[in-house]
Design a protein around this motif. Structure first.
Motif, short mmCIF file in Angstrom:
data_model
loop_
_atom_site.label_atom_id
_atom_site.label_comp_id
_atom_site.label_asym_id
_atom_site.label_seq_id
_atom_site.Cartn_x
_atom_site.Cartn_y
_atom_site.Cartn_z
N ASP A 96 49.01 26.51 -20.92
CA ASP A 96 50.33 25.92 -21.18
C ASP A 96 50.27 24.86 -22.28
N ASP A 99 50.93 25.36 -26.31
CA ASP A 99 52.25 25.46 -26.94
C ASP A 99 52.93 24.10 -27.07
N LEU A 100 52.22 23.02 -26.80
CA LEU A 100 52.87 21.70 -26.77
C LEU A 100 53.38 21.30 -28.15
N GLU A 102 54.52 23.07 -30.56
CA GLU A 102 55.72 23.81 -30.93
C GLU A 102 56.90 23.42 -30.05
N ARG A 103 56.66 23.24 -28.77
CA ARG A 103 57.76 22.96 -27.83
C ARG A 103 58.11 21.49 -27.76
N GLY A 104 57.18 20.60 -28.08
CA GLY A 104 57.46 19.18 -28.09
C GLY A 104 57.29 18.52 -26.74
N LYS A 105 57.71 19.21 -25.67
CA LYS A 105 57.61 18.61 -24.34
C LYS A 105 57.47 19.73 -23.31
N ILE A 106 56.54 19.53 -22.38
CA ILE A 106 56.29 20.52 -21.33
C ILE A 106 56.06 19.77 -20.01
N ASP A 107 56.68 20.24 -18.96
CA ASP A 107 56.44 19.72 -17.62
C ASP A 107 55.71 20.80 -16.81
N ASN A 118 53.67 15.49 -17.20
CA ASN A 118 54.63 15.42 -18.30
C ASN A 118 53.84 15.37 -19.60
N GLU A 120 53.94 15.44 -23.74
CA GLU A 120 54.82 15.21 -24.90
C GLU A 120 53.98 15.22 -26.17
N TRP A 121 54.61 15.68 -27.27
CA TRP A 121 53.98 15.67 -28.59
C TRP A 121 54.62 14.56 -29.41
#
Length: 528
Positions: A96, A99-100, A102-107, A118, A120-121
């Motif tokens: 997971d 992809d941080l 590209e997505r900027g934020k992942i939970d 949490n 964050e990029w």
């Protein structure tokens, strides 16, 4: 003049633009640096768990986060160390997090739902915060002594797993390694093709081979090292919740010993295959471990049965069913005899002759072997027994012939030992039958003759005649018994240095006649 003013004005304009650009660039750089410094500052509470990563390098972390990372496995980069701690609760974290950017934020929620990550990029850095969703409901009733005891126990367990000389690791249900001790990590790093160690380490064994294993049952799995040499491990698998615990111990010496033993057994089998004596070796569990082809020939037991490694009792049962052992009176007594047979074989004292219904005769011997094993030897002595019976018959016939003679006859060996005597001999000298055939020397025999006869030098001459070597001739002598009867004696050499002596007492009527004036023993050494 107007051209100079124009050039001056243009130079001032370009300079102003350059200064403005530098000012704007500096302001932008200072703003980015300030934002990055703000990002690195981690203005969070001490209880928050926050990590800042630049690629796989940790650039900052809160105190609580550093405490977690200090308990991580010392392997590879900072990111690998963190992954070794979190992968148990967040098995998809490694995939997971890719992809941080590209997505900027992942939970990411833990598999048990108790925690959440949490991610964050920010300004090229990955900010990872760990929150416990059940922290508000967990009572904190532990005192400092309980916490200290738990830390001591944790330190003991950690030191134990790190110093044991065998491999210990845990895998998730999908086969991902969630924890491993130092021995496993060191071996995985040594066999890995990558220069830098990473987490999770490579899976060294195909643990799916243990999926059908019983609890606490091991499998022997192989592993090739960097040189292509094969190493063997006994791997155990234990179910722990949603994961599996594995242990692997190196058994190269055991495998080598087993191969040596197998080669030695094959060598023995090839050697014993040429023997005419049947051999059956039973191990300490009383299962057939080794047999030779002669055993199948002598016992008529099929090789298919012997290959199944039957127990000693099953082996003897099969012999009994095949009438290849003496028929017992009843089964209970037979069982008792077999138990005594096994005990005697362990002591090395079992030896018995089996007379089989078909006229065959076997000699069975039991011998102890190392490590509690016993060996039985089956020897066909039918020809030997037949020859023995024939010799015994001939001896009995010869003895019967001698007993039918009226002349008292005795035979002495070259060393002066009585080897044969007939009934007339024992009757003449008033000896018991067993005494006459016992180990009697020529001195003992002549002593008996001397006590029952008048003094004569014949007995001394006879002793010299028995011990004489070279060519000998038959001779005669004469003496008198104490009852007055004249005793005629003849001494005849036999083959192999043996000597026959015959005694013929005259009838009492002849003995009462006046004795001749000739000497009674002058006829000695008369050649026939």
């Amino acid at each position: 003049m107007s051209f100079d003013l124009l050039f001056t004005f243009a130079a001032l304009l370009v300079g102003s633009l350059a200064v403005a650009f530098l000012v704007l660039y500096s302001l932008a750089w200072l703003a980015g640096r300030k934002e990055k410094q703000t990002t690195l500052a981690l203005e969070s509470q001490d209880t928050d768990i926050v990590f800042l990563f630049d690629d796989e390098t940790l650039v900052n972390a809160t105190s609580a986060a550093q405490s977690i990372l200090s308990a991580a496995v010392d392997v590879g980069s900072d990111w690998s160390r963190l992954l070794s701690v979190l992968i148990t609760k967040f098995p998809t974290l490694q995939n997971d997090i890719s992809d941080l950017a590209e997505r900027g934020k992942i939970d990411i929620e833990s598999r048990d739902g108790s925690s959440v990550l949490n991610c964050e990029w920010r300004n090229g850095l990955a900010r990872i915060s760990l929150f416990d969703q059940e922290s508000d409901h967990i009572p904190l009733n532990l005192d400092r002594h309980s916490i200290a005891a738990m830390e001591d126990e944790l330190e003991t367990l950690r030191a134990t797993t790190e110093h044991v000389p065998f491999l210990v690791w845990r895998e998730l249900e999908d086969g991902t390694i969630s924890w491993a001790n130092s021995a496993y990590i060191a071996l995985a790093d040594r066999l890995s093709e990558e220069d830098t160690p990473s987490w999770p380490p490579a899976s060294l064994f195909d643990t799916q081979l243990l999926s059908k294993a019983e609890p606490n049952e091991n499998r022997r799995l192989s592993l090739k090292d960097e040189s292509g040499n094969t190493h063997w491990y006994d791997v155990y698998r234990f179910k722990l919740g949603d994961s599996f615990l594995y242990t692997g111990s190196n058994v190269d010496r055991t495998v080598k010993a087993e191969e040596t033993l197998r080669e030695f057994t094959q060598t023995l089998t090839k050697t014993f295959s040429h023997l005419t004596i049947g051999l059956a070796v039973f191990d300490r569990n009383r299962q057939l471990a080794l047999f030779n082809p002669a055993l199948t020939d002598l016992t008529s037991l099929p090789a298919e049965f012997l290959i199944t490694r039957p127990t000693l009792i099953s082996f003897l049962d099969r012999l009994r069913d095949s009438q290849m052992m003496p028929e017992p009176k009843d089964y209970k007594s037979w069982r008792q005899e077999m138990a005594e047979l096994e005990t005697a074989a362990e002591d090395g004292t079992y030896e018995e002759v089996w007379t089989l219904p078909g006229g065959m005769t076997y000699r069975i011997s039991g011998r102890p072997h190392p490590d509690g094993a016993i060996a039985f030897l089956f020897e066909d002595i039918s020809a030997e027994m037949s020859l023995t019976r024939r010799f015994r018959s001939e001896i009995e016939t010869g003895q019967a012939v001698l007993d039918s003679l009226s002349e008292a006859i005795a035979v002495f060996s070259s060393d002066g030992t009585l080897v044969m005597a007939n009934a007339a001999y024992t009757q003449l000298w008033r000896l018991d039958q067993l005494e006459g055939l016992a180990e009697t020397s020529i001195s003992d025999a002549t002593r008996v003759w001397h006590t029952k006869c008048a003094p004569t030098p014949i007995w001394s001459d006879f002793r010299k005649f028995v011990s004489r070597t070279g060519e000998r001739a038959e001779w005669y002598g004469q003496t008198r018994l104490w009852d007055g009867r004249r005793l005629n004696c003849r001494f005849t050499p036999l083959p192999s240095g043996q000597t026959l002596v015959g005694f013929s007492p005259e009838e009492r009527s002849n003995a009462l006649r006046p004795a001749l004036k000739t000497q009674t023993h002058d006829t000695r050494f008369i050649k026939m």
